[in-house]
Design a protein around this motif. Structure first.
Motif, mmCIF file in Angstrom:
data_model
loop_
_atom_site.group_PDB
_atom_site.id
_atom_site.type_symbol
_atom_site.label_atom_id
_atom_site.label_comp_id
_atom_site.label_asym_id
_atom_site.label_seq_id
_atom_site.Cartn_x
_atom_site.Cartn_y
_atom_site.Cartn_z
ATOM 1 N N PRO B 18 0.658 -1.599 -0.144
ATOM 2 C CA PRO B 18 0.241 -0.164 -0.172
ATOM 3 C C PRO B 18 1.211 1.602 0.094
ATOM 4 C CG PRO B 18 -0.315 -0.704 1.929
ATOM 5 C CD PRO B 18 1.117 -1.803 1.362
ATOM 6 N N VAL B 19 1.166 1.872 -1.301
ATOM 7 C CA VAL B 19 1.096 2.938 -0.737
ATOM 8 C C VAL B 19 0.559 4.573 -1.065
ATOM 9 C CG1 VAL B 19 3.803 2.433 -2.506
ATOM 10 C CG2 VAL B 19 1.944 3.358 -3.601
ATOM 11 N N LEU B 20 0.769 5.640 -1.211
ATOM 12 C CA LEU B 20 -0.005 6.990 -1.365
ATOM 13 C C LEU B 20 -0.090 7.573 -2.532
ATOM 14 C CD1 LEU B 20 1.036 8.429 1.939
ATOM 15 C CD2 LEU B 20 -1.025 6.639 1.742
ATOM 16 N N ASN B 21 -1.131 8.115 -2.833
ATOM 17 C CA ASN B 21 -1.441 8.914 -3.935
ATOM 18 C C ASN B 21 -0.913 10.468 -3.465
ATOM 19 O OD1 ASN B 21 -3.812 10.164 -3.456
ATOM 20 N ND2 ASN B 21 -5.284 8.950 -4.498
ATOM 21 N N LYS B 22 -1.238 11.904 -4.448
ATOM 22 C CA LYS B 22 -0.522 12.590 -4.371
ATOM 23 C C LYS B 22 -1.973 13.234 -3.291
ATOM 24 C CE LYS B 22 -0.189 16.345 -7.554
ATOM 25 N NZ LYS B 22 -1.096 17.585 -6.463
ATOM 26 N N ASN B 23 -3.269 12.877 -3.231
ATOM 27 C CA ASN B 23 -3.821 12.926 -1.964
ATOM 28 C C ASN B 23 -3.838 12.459 -0.890
ATOM 29 O OD1 ASN B 23 -4.947 14.647 -4.047
ATOM 30 N ND2 ASN B 23 -6.171 13.681 -5.135
ATOM 31 N N GLY B 24 -3.542 11.682 -0.862
ATOM 32 C CA GLY B 24 -2.744 10.692 0.842
ATOM 33 C C GLY B 24 -3.825 9.807 1.079
ATOM 34 N N GLU B 25 -4.320 9.004 -0.044
ATOM 35 C CA GLU B 25 -5.369 8.290 -0.227
ATOM 36 C C GLU B 25 -4.442 6.538 -0.615
ATOM 37 O OE1 GLU B 25 -8.807 10.690 -2.834
ATOM 38 O OE2 GLU B 25 -7.476 9.275 -3.715
ATOM 39 N N THR B 26 -5.024 6.032 -0.183
ATOM 40 C CA THR B 26 -3.932 4.848 -0.409
ATOM 41 C C THR B 26 -4.242 4.298 -1.418
ATOM 42 O OG1 THR B 26 -4.037 4.538 1.631
ATOM 43 C CG2 THR B 26 -3.456 2.235 0.566
ATOM 44 N N THR B 50 17.935 -9.884 -2.451
ATOM 45 C CA THR B 50 17.255 -10.127 -3.625
ATOM 46 C C THR B 50 16.675 -9.456 -3.229
ATOM 47 O OG1 THR B 50 17.058 -12.442 -2.335
ATOM 48 C CG2 THR B 50 15.066 -11.261 -3.752
ATOM 49 N N PHE B 51 15.967 -8.634 -4.611
ATOM 50 C CA PHE B 51 15.164 -7.277 -4.557
ATOM 51 C C PHE B 51 13.817 -7.846 -5.009
ATOM 52 C CE2 PHE B 51 14.774 -4.042 -8.139
ATOM 53 C CZ PHE B 51 14.121 -3.452 -8.130
ATOM 54 N N TYR B 52 12.536 -7.396 -3.823
ATOM 55 C CA TYR B 52 11.444 -8.093 -3.385
ATOM 56 C C TYR B 52 10.905 -6.951 -5.224
ATOM 57 C CZ TYR B 52 12.639 -10.989 -0.896
ATOM 58 O OH TYR B 52 13.438 -12.694 -0.325
ATOM 59 N N VAL B 53 9.862 -7.320 -5.721
ATOM 60 C CA VAL B 53 9.164 -5.946 -6.419
ATOM 61 C C VAL B 53 7.823 -6.543 -5.999
ATOM 62 C CG1 VAL B 53 8.257 -5.275 -8.377
ATOM 63 C CG2 VAL B 53 10.351 -5.421 -8.531
ATOM 64 N N ALA B 54 7.113 -5.737 -5.116
ATOM 65 C CA ALA B 54 6.295 -5.954 -4.728
ATOM 66 C C ALA B 54 4.817 -5.547 -5.129
ATOM 67 C CB ALA B 54 6.167 -5.663 -2.724
ATOM 68 N N THR B 55 3.548 -5.965 -5.745
ATOM 69 C CA THR B 55 2.558 -5.317 -6.268
ATOM 70 C C THR B 55 1.805 -6.678 -6.533
ATOM 71 O OG1 THR B 55 1.453 -4.754 -8.272
ATOM 72 C CG2 THR B 55 3.558 -5.876 -8.088
ATOM 73 N N PRO B 56 0.396 -5.994 -5.371
ATOM 74 C CA PRO B 56 -0.676 -7.275 -6.143
ATOM 75 C C PRO B 56 -1.090 -7.356 -7.191
ATOM 76 C CG PRO B 56 -1.727 -5.523 -4.341
ATOM 77 C CD PRO B 56 -0.152 -5.327 -5.556
ATOM 78 N N LEU B 57 -0.927 -6.670 -7.888
ATOM 79 C CA LEU B 57 -1.967 -6.396 -9.464
ATOM 80 C C LEU B 57 -1.368 -7.565 -10.140
ATOM 81 C CD1 LEU B 57 -2.412 -2.392 -9.630
ATOM 82 C CD2 LEU B 57 -4.000 -4.210 -8.776
ATOM 83 N N VAL B 58 -1.776 -8.331 -11.289
ATOM 84 C CA VAL B 58 -2.001 -9.556 -11.869
ATOM 85 C C VAL B 58 -0.973 -8.895 -13.091
ATOM 86 C CG1 VAL B 58 -2.336 -11.326 -13.554
ATOM 87 C CG2 VAL B 58 -2.954 -11.041 -11.026
ATOM 88 N N ASP B 59 -1.624 -7.934 -14.043
ATOM 89 C CA ASP B 59 -0.944 -7.196 -14.654
ATOM 90 C C ASP B 59 0.294 -6.292 -14.986
ATOM 91 O OD1 ASP B 59 -2.007 -4.967 -13.807
ATOM 92 O OD2 ASP B 59 -2.262 -3.998 -15.391
ATOM 93 N N VAL B 96 4.772 -7.249 0.422
ATOM 94 C CA VAL B 96 5.719 -7.434 1.171
ATOM 95 C C VAL B 96 5.968 -8.687 2.356
ATOM 96 C CG1 VAL B 96 7.052 -5.790 3.411
ATOM 97 C CG2 VAL B 96 6.064 -4.711 1.666
ATOM 98 N N ALA B 97 4.530 -8.949 3.045
ATOM 99 C CA ALA B 97 4.657 -10.242 4.115
ATOM 100 C C ALA B 97 5.451 -11.545 3.119
ATOM 101 C CB ALA B 97 2.739 -10.768 4.250
ATOM 102 N N ASP B 98 5.028 -11.234 1.070
ATOM 103 C CA ASP B 98 5.863 -12.521 0.989
ATOM 104 C C ASP B 98 7.445 -12.427 1.039
ATOM 105 O OD1 ASP B 98 3.151 -13.490 0.191
ATOM 106 O OD2 ASP B 98 2.987 -11.982 -0.438
ATOM 107 N N ALA B 147 4.923 6.289 -5.523
ATOM 108 C CA ALA B 147 4.445 7.490 -5.829
ATOM 109 C C ALA B 147 4.433 7.433 -4.552
ATOM 110 C CB ALA B 147 2.966 6.884 -5.372
ATOM 111 N N TRP B 148 3.725 8.386 -3.677
ATOM 112 C CA TRP B 148 4.487 9.151 -2.547
ATOM 113 C C TRP B 148 4.453 8.295 -0.938
ATOM 114 C CZ3 TRP B 148 2.091 11.033 -6.756
ATOM 115 C CH2 TRP B 148 2.318 12.166 -7.466
ATOM 116 N N GLY B 149 4.532 7.475 -1.432
ATOM 117 C CA GLY B 149 5.721 6.792 -0.260
ATOM 118 C C GLY B 149 4.575 5.964 0.246
ATOM 119 N N ILE B 150 5.009 4.428 0.987
ATOM 120 C CA ILE B 150 4.542 4.100 2.290
ATOM 121 C C ILE B 150 3.248 4.865 2.550
ATOM 122 C CG2 ILE B 150 4.762 2.060 3.566
ATOM 123 C CD1 ILE B 150 7.540 1.316 2.734
#
Lengths: 194, 194
Positions: B18-26, B50-59, B96-98, B147-150
């Motif tokens: 989960p990261v924030l957008n410009k408006n502080g939304e996750t 290891t460099f983990y790239v963490a994203t739950p989005l399949v695409d 991140v848990a993975d 984006a605007w951070g974790i």
């Protein structure tokens, strides 16, 4: 005081010509959107006076000016003021010599040019030592190469050679975005927190 | 010896959710080609496990795997072995848990998670001190936000909070490519040359 940078007059130039391609030939490289953004933000963070984008190619100059203009004029300027503040540091020039002239015009002193080389030479100077030298009130111009790096001839003409960045491995292929950030931090980062 | 990193077991994760957008939304952010390349090259330079790239989005996972595959298989692999060596460090995970689980599986110890925050807190630790702590033989997992951070919640769950990167100005908007390079260098860079 180690963290007093008030006398530092440092500019940077991102060199697109003369640089080397994969085969060691001298070329003019293309301007990259993210190079401009990343180096501008790093430059702004570390108090760099001017960020010169050096390319003699007219279409690449136009591309650079378009990117800068997008964020420093009109809608982009108000949408993201942080980007504007960073990109306003950029001046597009034909050659490194023009960047040198521009520094002269600003402060009536010829800047000393500084390169980082991937190879350590007899003339290489350590980051810690150069960090001290930078406080002497003189203007310095730090050159970063694109593509496979600044041409040997331009490297030889530089006044100062910073030693290579050593990580913990023999791997030595940082991006210019990463390398420039590390170099600015080693030379100007506040070590004692803020 | 300050430059002995033989006991260090550091991995990194580039967090897209989960990261924030410009408006502080996750939100879940998009994977960026240059983030993968730059962070992989920095990771390789500083001996990251290891460099983990963490994203739950399949695409986005597919996009990441496509970028990695391009340089680690077939033509790209032989065209540019330096890129292959760096990109081979990447593992794509959902969360991140993975990444934490994967470190556990590798070394049978739960890694301690580390974040950098733009704000200094009571719990913040300096880079110099953490550089020493890193040698204790335990596995550590350093989290970098896009984006605007974790998100604040994930920051609070971390075991360690590194102090912000201070340049020489109040400007504090480094790219993740620049910030991650500086952080790895502060924690693992060889200070005494090579």
């Amino acid at each position: 005081l180690d963290d007093d940078f008030s006398t530092v007059d440092l500019s940077i130039a991102l060199v697109h010509y003369p640089v080397l391609n994969k085969n060691g030939e001298t070329i003019a490289s293309a301007v990259t959107n993210l190079d401009l953004h990343d180096l501008a933000r790093s430059a702004k963070t570390y108090g760099v006076k001017t960020f010169y984008v050096a390319t003699p190619l007219v279409d690449q100059q136009q591309l650079a000016r378009k990117i800068i203009g997008h964020w420093t004029e009109g809608y982009g300027k108000t949408y993201n003021p942080d980007r504007r503040d960073a990109l306003e540091l950029i001046k597009v020039v034909d050659y490194v010599a023009d960047a040198v002239d521009d520094v002269c015009n600003r402060c009536s002193q010829v800047p000393e040019t500084v390169v980082t080389s991937a190879r350590k030479t007899d003339r290489s100077i350590g980051f810690e030592r150069f960090r001290g030298i930078l406080r002497d009130g003189k203007p310095y111009l730090l050159l970063f190469g694109t593509a496979w790096g600044i041409s040997e001839e331009m490297i030889r003409q530089a006044d100062w050679f910073l030693e290579p960045i050593y990580g913990t491995t023999a791997y030595n292929h940082l991006s210019v975005r990463a390398a420039s950030a590390i170099i600015l931090d080693r030379l100007l980062g506040r070590k004692n927190g803020g």
